[in-house]
Design a protein around this motif. Sequence first.
Motif, PDB file in Angstrom:
ATOM      1  N   GLU A  32      21.993  28.049  16.293  1.00 21.24           N
ATOM      2  CA  GLU A  32      23.399  27.847  16.628  1.00 21.24           C
ATOM      3  C   GLU A  32      24.215  27.313  15.455  1.00 21.24           C
ATOM      4  OE1 GLU A  32      23.393  25.379  20.068  1.00 21.24           O
ATOM      5  OE2 GLU A  32      22.671  26.998  21.368  1.00 21.24           O
ATOM      6  N   ASP A  35      26.552  29.934  14.137  1.00 13.94           N
ATOM      7  CA  ASP A  35      27.573  30.461  15.020  1.00 13.94           C
ATOM      8  C   ASP A  35      28.939  30.020  14.519  1.00 13.94           C
ATOM      9  OD1 ASP A  35      28.891  31.619  17.126  1.00 13.94           O
ATOM     10  OD2 ASP A  35      28.462  29.985  18.522  1.00 13.94           O
ATOM     11  N   ILE A  36      29.754  30.982  14.124  1.00 13.97           N
ATOM     12  CA  ILE A  36      31.092  30.683  13.612  1.00 13.97           C
ATOM     13  C   ILE A  36      32.110  31.375  14.499  1.00 13.97           C
ATOM     14  CG2 ILE A  36      32.698  31.002  11.696  1.00 13.97           C
ATOM     15  CD1 ILE A  36      30.308  30.948   9.836  1.00 13.97           C
ATOM     16  N   ARG A  37      33.033  30.604  15.008  1.00 12.57           N
ATOM     17  CA  ARG A  37      34.135  31.158  15.788  1.00 12.57           C
ATOM     18  C   ARG A  37      35.410  30.858  15.025  1.00 12.57           C
ATOM     19  NH1 ARG A  37      31.468  28.685  20.970  1.00 12.57           N
ATOM     20  NH2 ARG A  37      29.873  30.259  21.248  1.00 12.57           N
ATOM     21  N   PHE A  38      36.157  31.892  14.769  1.00 11.20           N
ATOM     22  CA  PHE A  38      37.328  31.764  13.917  1.00 11.20           C
ATOM     23  C   PHE A  38      38.508  32.379  14.646  1.00 11.20           C
ATOM     24  CE2 PHE A  38      39.817  32.753  10.082  1.00 11.20           C
ATOM     25  CZ  PHE A  38      39.720  31.544   9.435  1.00 11.20           C
ATOM     26  N   TRP A  39      39.491  31.559  14.977  1.00 15.28           N
ATOM     27  CA  TRP A  39      40.693  32.036  15.648  1.00 15.28           C
ATOM     28  C   TRP A  39      41.877  31.871  14.704  1.00 15.28           C
ATOM     29  CZ3 TRP A  39      37.266  28.925  18.425  1.00 15.28           C
ATOM     30  CH2 TRP A  39      36.662  29.537  19.526  1.00 15.28           C
ATOM     31  N   LEU A  91      35.925  37.757   7.189  1.00 11.22           N
ATOM     32  CA  LEU A  91      36.583  37.264   8.407  1.00 11.22           C
ATOM     33  C   LEU A  91      37.808  38.102   8.752  1.00 11.22           C
ATOM     34  CD1 LEU A  91      36.467  33.396   7.887  1.00 11.22           C
ATOM     35  CD2 LEU A  91      35.082  34.751   9.450  1.00 11.22           C
ATOM     36  N   ASP A 128      35.774  20.921  14.307  1.00  9.43           N
ATOM     37  CA  ASP A 128      36.825  21.765  14.851  1.00  9.43           C
ATOM     38  C   ASP A 128      37.901  21.863  13.786  1.00  9.43           C
ATOM     39  OD1 ASP A 128      35.559  22.092  17.280  1.00  9.43           O
ATOM     40  OD2 ASP A 128      36.452  20.274  18.112  1.00  9.43           O
TER      41      ASP A 128
END
Length: 135
Positions: A32, A35-39, A91, A128
């Motif tokens: 984990e 795991d990269i979440r990019f908004w 990205l 974050d």
Amino acid sequence: MPNEHHKPRRHHIPRARYKVENWPEYDRGLVERGDIRFWISEDALEGWIAPSRTTPGGQCKFSNLAIETTLVLETVFKLPLRQTEGFVGSLMAPLKQNLPVPNHTTLARRRRTVGVDQHAPGRAAPVDLVMDSIG
């Protein structure tokens, strides 16, 4: 036996004891980490390109928001500028916005004019990172 004579005075090396006792959970935690979440908000995408200057001189291609975002990613992931350029490009590819990515020379030159702390503190918990058009 001659070796048994000194046995009480020999240094005994204890068996290694690991802090991890639940190996499946530890392994899942390592996975984990990647795991990269990019908004990116719509107004941040609109503000990626710098507005045209009205004064004499060269035109900036990227806004300060684009430079700050890229330099913050460089600091958080501890990447060299060339790798940061590639990372931000990877990205941007799924966004299908066809936005240009600042190259490493632009980042090196503009890092002096934007206020990004280059010394990221150590992380003990998830980070974050929120970037918006305000900065």
